[in-house]
Design an enzyme around this catalytic site. Sequence first.
Site, PDB file in Angstrom:
ATOM      1  N   HIS A 157      -9.659-101.785  25.292  1.00  0.00           N
ATOM      2  CA  HIS A 157      -9.156-102.479  25.060  1.00  0.00           C
ATOM      3  C   HIS A 157      -8.298-103.154  23.990  1.00  0.00           C
ATOM      4  O   HIS A 157      -7.863-103.204  23.279  1.00  0.00           O
ATOM      5  CB  HIS A 157     -10.456-103.224  24.977  1.00  0.00           C
ATOM      6  CG  HIS A 157     -11.883-103.187  26.428  1.00  0.00           C
ATOM      7  ND1 HIS A 157     -12.461-103.940  26.272  1.00  0.00           N
ATOM      8  CD2 HIS A 157     -11.607-102.713  27.263  1.00  0.00           C
ATOM      9  CE1 HIS A 157     -13.674-102.963  27.438  1.00  0.00           C
ATOM     10  NE2 HIS A 157     -12.567-102.973  28.112  1.00  0.00           N
ATOM     11  N   ASP A 197      18.728 -90.723  30.598  1.00  0.00           N
ATOM     12  CA  ASP A 197      18.477 -90.763  31.967  1.00  0.00           C
ATOM     13  C   ASP A 197      19.477 -91.399  33.147  1.00  0.00           C
ATOM     14  O   ASP A 197      19.840 -92.101  33.755  1.00  0.00           O
ATOM     15  CB  ASP A 197      16.921 -90.970  32.162  1.00  0.00           C
ATOM     16  CG  ASP A 197      16.983 -91.038  33.281  1.00  0.00           C
ATOM     17  OD1 ASP A 197      16.703 -89.919  34.359  1.00  0.00           O
ATOM     18  OD2 ASP A 197      15.635 -91.779  34.160  1.00  0.00           O
ATOM     19  N   PRO A 198      20.432 -90.115  33.253  1.00  0.00           N
ATOM     20  CA  PRO A 198      21.609 -90.635  33.854  1.00  0.00           C
ATOM     21  C   PRO A 198      21.172 -90.738  35.352  1.00  0.00           C
ATOM     22  O   PRO A 198      19.716 -89.877  35.717  1.00  0.00           O
ATOM     23  CB  PRO A 198      22.083 -89.396  33.677  1.00  0.00           C
ATOM     24  CG  PRO A 198      21.682 -88.503  33.431  1.00  0.00           C
ATOM     25  CD  PRO A 198      20.707 -89.035  32.695  1.00  0.00           C
ATOM     26  N   GLU A 225       5.269 -78.950  57.428  1.00  0.00           N
ATOM     27  CA  GLU A 225       4.701 -78.336  57.085  1.00  0.00           C
ATOM     28  C   GLU A 225       5.955 -76.363  57.146  1.00  0.00           C
ATOM     29  O   GLU A 225       6.516 -76.716  57.435  1.00  0.00           O
ATOM     30  CB  GLU A 225       3.235 -77.632  57.894  1.00  0.00           C
ATOM     31  CG  GLU A 225       1.874 -79.164  57.619  1.00  0.00           C
ATOM     32  CD  GLU A 225       0.999 -79.130  58.599  1.00  0.00           C
ATOM     33  OE1 GLU A 225       0.121 -78.868  58.078  1.00  0.00           O
ATOM     34  OE2 GLU A 225       0.925 -78.262  59.680  1.00  0.00           O
ATOM     35  N   ASP A 261      15.172 -84.972  39.370  1.00  0.00           N
ATOM     36  CA  ASP A 261      15.330 -85.739  37.756  1.00  0.00           C
ATOM     37  C   ASP A 261      15.719 -84.951  37.061  1.00  0.00           C
ATOM     38  O   ASP A 261      15.031 -84.137  36.398  1.00  0.00           O
ATOM     39  CB  ASP A 261      13.974 -86.660  38.363  1.00  0.00           C
ATOM     40  CG  ASP A 261      14.766 -88.050  37.459  1.00  0.00           C
ATOM     41  OD1 ASP A 261      16.028 -87.830  36.655  1.00  0.00           O
ATOM     42  OD2 ASP A 261      14.147 -89.075  37.315  1.00  0.00           O
ATOM     43  N   VAL A 262      17.164 -84.845  36.415  1.00  0.00           N
ATOM     44  CA  VAL A 262      17.943 -83.996  35.406  1.00  0.00           C
ATOM     45  C   VAL A 262      17.206 -85.687  34.132  1.00  0.00           C
ATOM     46  O   VAL A 262      17.781 -86.560  34.023  1.00  0.00           O
ATOM     47  CB  VAL A 262      18.540 -83.603  34.771  1.00  0.00           C
ATOM     48  CG1 VAL A 262      17.682 -82.161  36.669  1.00  0.00           C
ATOM     49  CG2 VAL A 262      19.899 -84.139  36.120  1.00  0.00           C
ATOM     50  N   GLU A 310      20.392 -89.771  39.821  1.00  0.00           N
ATOM     51  CA  GLU A 310      21.238 -89.731  40.707  1.00  0.00           C
ATOM     52  C   GLU A 310      21.449 -89.454  41.681  1.00  0.00           C
ATOM     53  O   GLU A 310      21.501 -90.639  42.587  1.00  0.00           O
ATOM     54  CB  GLU A 310      19.435 -88.646  40.771  1.00  0.00           C
ATOM     55  CG  GLU A 310      19.210 -87.246  39.762  1.00  0.00           C
ATOM     56  CD  GLU A 310      18.088 -87.930  38.811  1.00  0.00           C
ATOM     57  OE1 GLU A 310      18.705 -87.153  37.458  1.00  0.00           O
ATOM     58  OE2 GLU A 310      18.271 -89.575  38.274  1.00  0.00           O
ATOM     59  N   GLU A 362      -9.640 -99.634  34.962  1.00  0.00           N
ATOM     60  CA  GLU A 362     -10.271 -98.933  34.753  1.00  0.00           C
ATOM     61  C   GLU A 362      -9.874 -97.201  34.369  1.00  0.00           C
ATOM     62  O   GLU A 362     -10.033 -95.812  33.905  1.00  0.00           O
ATOM     63  CB  GLU A 362     -12.135 -98.616  35.603  1.00  0.00           C
ATOM     64  CG  GLU A 362     -12.776 -99.503  35.556  1.00  0.00           C
ATOM     65  CD  GLU A 362     -12.901-100.192  34.360  1.00  0.00           C
ATOM     66  OE1 GLU A 362     -13.887 -98.714  33.424  1.00  0.00           O
ATOM     67  OE2 GLU A 362     -13.832-101.466  34.220  1.00  0.00           O
TER      68      GLU A 362
END
EC number: 3.4.24.-
Length: 610
Positions: free
Chosen positions: A344, A468-469, A411, A483-484, A471, A335
């Site tokens: 579907h 996407d190397p 916090e 993430d780079v 990290e 869903e």
Amino acid sequence: MIQVLLVTICLAAFPYQGSSIILESGDVNDYEVVYPRKVTALPKGAVQQKYEDAMQYEFKVNGEPVVLHLEKNKHLFSKDYSETHYSPDGREITINPPVEDHCYYHGRIENDGDSTASISACNGLKGNFKLQGETYLIEPMKLSDSEAHAVFKYENVEKEDEAPKMCGVTQKWKSYEPIKKISQLNLIPEQQIYDPFKYVETVVVVDKAMVTKYNGDLDKIKTKMYEAANNMNEMYRYMFFRVVMVGLIIWTEEDKITVKPDVDYTLNAFAEWRKTYLLAEKKHDNAQLITGIDFRGSIIGYAYIGSMCHPKRSVGIIQDYSPINLVLAVIMAHEMGHNLGIHHDDGYCYCGGYPCIMGPSISPEPSKFFSNCSYIQCWDFIMNHNPECIDNEPLGTDIISPPLCGNELLEVGEECDCGTPENCQNECCDAATCKLKSGSQCGHGDCCEQCKFRTSGTECRASMSECDPAEHCTGQSSECPADVFHKNGEPCLDNYGYCYNGNCPIMYHQCYALFGADIYEAEDSCFESNKKGNYYGYCRKENGKKIPCASEDVKCGRLYCKDDSPGQNNPCKMFYSNDDEHKGMVLPGTKCADGKVCSNGHCVDVTTAY
């Protein structure tokens, strides 16, 4: 050299075959008794958590040894996760239970590359795993003074109702109005760097019929929801999504809406309640109602299509019709898939030879996989409708309430927060002050180990593609760097493509995703059909009109593939559906010529595309 202490629990591992037994999952007519052996490597002197981040179990299935590797699902709960129920006089009771040291894991079977596992280790092992292409369930047998577990196949659980169960979605509803971000939260600078994962912050609502069904046992209901969410999280991981529980609401005394067997009525009522009440009370992206009533006919789930982040329609309703939590998870995932723009599956869709999550009915063996069609439809929805609410990773800074030391929420002004001094299990944190203990550099994070920053260069986030190397920890922080990706437009796959948002989109891969094996990019002549501007051959739509491709843009319209599969000889195979016209189009960022990529139906110079 770090010495390693090997902890071994319960050495017995012999199997026993049984013919029939009643378990939490139902009446099982064929099962195997196993005694899992836990083997965990701990550095000497390390303080063991109640539930380790990684565990390993050994047992036998069908007489063959199995090694189950488990890793804690650290994306199951948000840091501000809350639970709400109601007192007999109607008062709302909301708590923030400790969730950091939870007992829900994902995993794999050693030496089985296609294996998966979703396991609760709270009281023994309970969950499911895929071994050699078959789905097994495991759960404790609840025998006194025994570590015995039952392992069995889903097909061996007796079903009270063998009638096919269906999703109620038949209309291809889509929201074409702009979808704006519900939350007023601004992304911190580090999050503005492209993140390959999307985050669906989810509130699960349980109705009064569920409370009655489980005899008012709220712990049992909560456990069922946790296990289902853990399964669901694993299913979406392969779609580059994290489904994060931010709240659980149990209508213990009375329903806040009228829940009826009529799914259209109930879905709309729940959507209205979510819009007018829930959004004001709890920041979230999506809400799902789990009900104990029987929907009309064979329907067990219903949702709006293409509605993620919509203030009203980002919802689904699910009937809890099976005691097996994997089944509930599949329906929830299905869903939510509709909310993410997924329709579907049809006969052209596949997911590695297994049943697929988005089939219109629940398969005889519940699937844990989305199809190639689902992947394309989902990301097509994201690229075309930009549902912004799923872009941010849930953070402790999402919390609006004043800081309070001891609530297990990190916090402003706190270095750590492990709960009350009586409940704190973090050896790095002073529970009384919410400050790190003397000598501690950190108390949490992917780059924190035994209260010290992990060594510079330690991998903390794996590479997802050539663009996407991975990290690595810096040695100066407890957090994994943001993430780079490689810059959009950089060559990839030996110059067959160019990087685009962390992927390397090429036509061969897109053909494979649409049609399967023995499919290749078609000859250039096939793409000439995109000049027609007819119902299938075009480059883009403007004001509802299909625009034919210019000669230089033909490879940025409909995708054409060469089908060399057995019994086929189709040099210009393409896919078109009235229900989803975007499906089968060449994806943005795809190489269309040397030095050029597709952008909005044009083949443009890669140096100016981004």
